[in-house]
Design an enzyme around this catalytic site. Sequence first.
Site, PDB file in Angstrom:
ATOM      1  CE  LYS A 143      43.438   2.001  36.787  1.00 25.21           C
ATOM      2  NZ  LYS A 143      42.714   2.267  37.784  1.00 25.21           N
TER       3      LYS A 143
ATOM      4  NE  ARG B 199      39.103   1.960  45.166  1.00 26.68           N
ATOM      5  CZ  ARG B 199      39.359   2.277  43.707  1.00 26.68           C
ATOM      6  NH1 ARG B 199      38.963   1.447  42.822  1.00 26.68           N
ATOM      7  NH2 ARG B 199      40.328   3.302  43.709  1.00 26.68           N
TER       8      ARG B 199
ATOM      9  CE1 TYR C  33      34.596 -26.740  19.440  1.00 22.81           C
ATOM     10  CE2 TYR C  33      35.386 -24.407  19.546  1.00 22.81           C
ATOM     11  CZ  TYR C  33      35.604 -25.741  19.577  1.00 22.81           C
ATOM     12  OH  TYR C  33      37.115 -26.086  19.545  1.00 22.81           O
TER      13      TYR C  33
ATOM     14  CG  MET D  51      41.080 -19.912  23.583  1.00 22.86           C
ATOM     15  SD  MET D  51      42.150 -21.277  24.397  1.00 22.86           S
ATOM     16  CE  MET D  51      41.202 -22.079  25.685  1.00 22.86           C
TER      17      MET D  51
HETATM   18  C1  LIG Z   1      42.203   3.751  37.575  1.00 20.49           C
HETATM   19  C2  LIG Z   1      42.404   4.846  38.412  1.00 20.49           C
HETATM   20  C3  LIG Z   1      42.405   6.095  37.812  1.00 20.49           C
HETATM   21  C4  LIG Z   1      42.075   6.427  36.449  1.00 20.49           C
HETATM   22  O1  LIG Z   1      40.805   6.382  36.131  1.00 20.49           O
HETATM   23  P1  LIG Z   1      40.078   6.767  34.934  1.00 20.49           P
HETATM   24  O2  LIG Z   1      38.613   6.765  35.109  1.00 20.49           O
HETATM   25  O3  LIG Z   1      40.546   5.548  33.744  1.00 20.49           O
HETATM   26  O4  LIG Z   1      40.517   8.037  34.372  1.00 20.49           O
HETATM   27  C5  LIG Z   1      42.818   7.185  38.744  1.00 20.49           C
HETATM   28  N1  LIG Z   1      42.858   6.874  40.228  1.00 20.49           N
HETATM   29  C6  LIG Z   1      42.835   5.723  40.532  1.00 20.49           C
HETATM   30  C7  LIG Z   1      42.965   5.828  42.100  1.00 20.49           C
HETATM   31  C8  LIG Z   1      42.524   4.709  39.953  1.00 20.49           C
HETATM   32  O5  LIG Z   1      42.310   3.555  40.214  1.00 20.49           O
END
Ligand SMILES: *Cc1c(COP(=O)(O)O)cnc(C)c1O
Length: 689
Positions: free
Chosen positions: A355, A449, A581, A630
């Site tokens: 992700k 969650r 700055y 920036m």
């Molecule tokens: C991001 C995520 C992971 C991966 O987590 P890491 O700590 O980066 O290995 C696994 N499961 C879920 C549900 C996540 O959101």
Amino acid sequence: MRARTPALDRFRVLAAVLVLTIHTSPLASYAPGADFWLTRVLARLAVPFFFLVTGYFLGRSDFAHLPRFLKKTAGLYLAAILLYLPLNVYAKNLTNWQDILRGLFFDGTFYHLWYFPAILLGSVLARLLLKGGRRFALAASAALYLIGLGGDSYYGLFSSLPAGKAFYDGFFTISSCTRGGVCFAPLFLVLGALAKRRSPALCGAGLALSLAAMSGEAFLLKNAGWQRHDSMYLLLPLCSVLLFSLLLAENAGQDRAARRFSAVFYVVHPWCIVLVRGGAKLLSLEKQLVENSLGHFLAVLALSSLFALAAALLPEKPRADGRAWREIDLGALRQNAALLRRLAGKRTELMAVVKADAYGHGAVPCARALRRCGVRSFAVATLEEGIALRRAFLRGTILILGWTPPAEAELLVRWRLTQAVVDEPYARQLAAQGRRVRVHLAADTGMHRLGVPSEDMAAFRRISRLPSLRITGVFSHLCEANGASAEEEAFTREQIRRFSGLTALLQTSGLLVGETHLFASAGLLRWEAQPFSLARPGLALFGVWETAAERDARCGLRPVLSLRARVTSVRRLETGESAGYGLAFTAQRPTVLAAVSIGYADGLPRDLAQRGGEALLHGVRVPIVGRLCMDQLLLDATDAEETKGGDVVTLIGRDGAETIPAEELAGRCGTITNELLSRLGSRLGLIVR
Ligand SMILES: *Cc1c(COP(=O)(O)O)cnc(C)c1O
């Protein structure tokens, strides 16, 4: 010392012109002997040179770039096939299926296009041979070359033996000559992949000697009348390797314009021969431009160069390492994946979490590399991320961990994405779309969650009865796996217990036959392996830890990403002068101040200097000073070597003996590595090694 040049790329241009001499025989009208030497001896070095360069570059990445190379080359071949289609139609070539197949896969669909099937087939063969080790690859490809030799320049010798004649007759029904992807290209590709820098003086002397010997060999064979074809000699591999080594010793950097020039020149020159002949006829210049061999050669050279020059001058994409960029080490990524797979236990596969653009590492190249080393499941956070991976032809399971609007169910099905079901109401909304969506059910084992409460079996039963969902897995997430206190460990143990209980119940009651997964990076690294079918690491794949305190060097994970930028401008400040700055920096000594092309829009915090941020310049740690802008920042470069515009600055990673780990920078930013990396700006270049 003299500055080195992109000799390998520049020699491609000469090599392409040498190929043209083979097809035009420039000296034939004046001195046939000299023409034979030029076109049948010297120019025979050209194509092996191309194979050697290709082998060299593929070998440097341990053939990791082979799929990309094959795709690109096949694309170019296809374009060339189309380009020569009119000539083939006109000449009534390739009129039966046998010829077409032979043309496509061995001979090329026009006389010079044999190069493309040869390099496609040859590079795959070379890669396979190299899997058996260097010696095996050399011996096997040399043996293939010797077989090829018997059907080429030494044909007269072998065809006098009945067995030899029968063998080569058989061979020539498949491919019209032995110079091709099996008996010719692999040796040069293997030699290129194994090439090292050698002394240029030695290579030069060796080249002169071996070229003289090869000339002798060629004239002897010609006089003996043994040649069926004249492109393979016993001494050709030695000559080519020495020529290549001579150029390699001189080589530094790339000349992409020269590469493009030579590729286009090679592809178009036979068309130019046709055009020159046609044009000469129209203008009644046949005596000068066709019958005179040198005039013919020069006319074709000029016309081919014109086309090639136009292509070489076409605007290019900017370089990925121009301003500020991420460098990705896929070798480290593969090693990390192998290590995590071992930690996960025998019955557990990896689901690689890629992700947020693989935590800033580039989701497509990372997922592809992982797929190639056997990872078959991936997880992303959003629908868009999933679709982007499918558009890049990634196969395997792709689970969307985050929320997707139920109305997009159609897209989930179309792109074969698996959706996480975040709770029971969501399951109903998704099912209401009436699409057969693949889902993994999230179970809440204590994080509170997302997920269906793990003890609520009734809810799991109701969800499993929803008509259109296809449940292919169930998973949960740990929230204290990093914790070392007794309570934290007890909490994690309880989460594991709940998830184990849930999966056992679901399986025995027949509600689930799919995947089960709980562990992310921290679970894998800190807890004993569990018998779930998948583990879901993200961060650990990239060889980093949440914080510097957690980093465990013994574990063997290797960081995948380096972050670099360039010095753009250097100036001197007197003691007491201020800069940036708010004039936030004041020189306490005569100071060399370097502006660097990376800023807060690239993902660094604005007060990084105030937090003690540092960077590497010429292998030395130097402080970041003033307020970040920036797009830029300032370095106190006084303690680094002579600094000038264009020098590389390292924000994360190694430079010489010094390293700034991502965990260190994250700590200075007051956050964890995950956040720092996933916020790296999208305008950063990406270089994959
Ligand atoms: C991001 C995520 C992971 C991966 O987590 P890491 O700590 O980066 O290995 C696994 N499961 C879920 C549900 C996540 O959101």
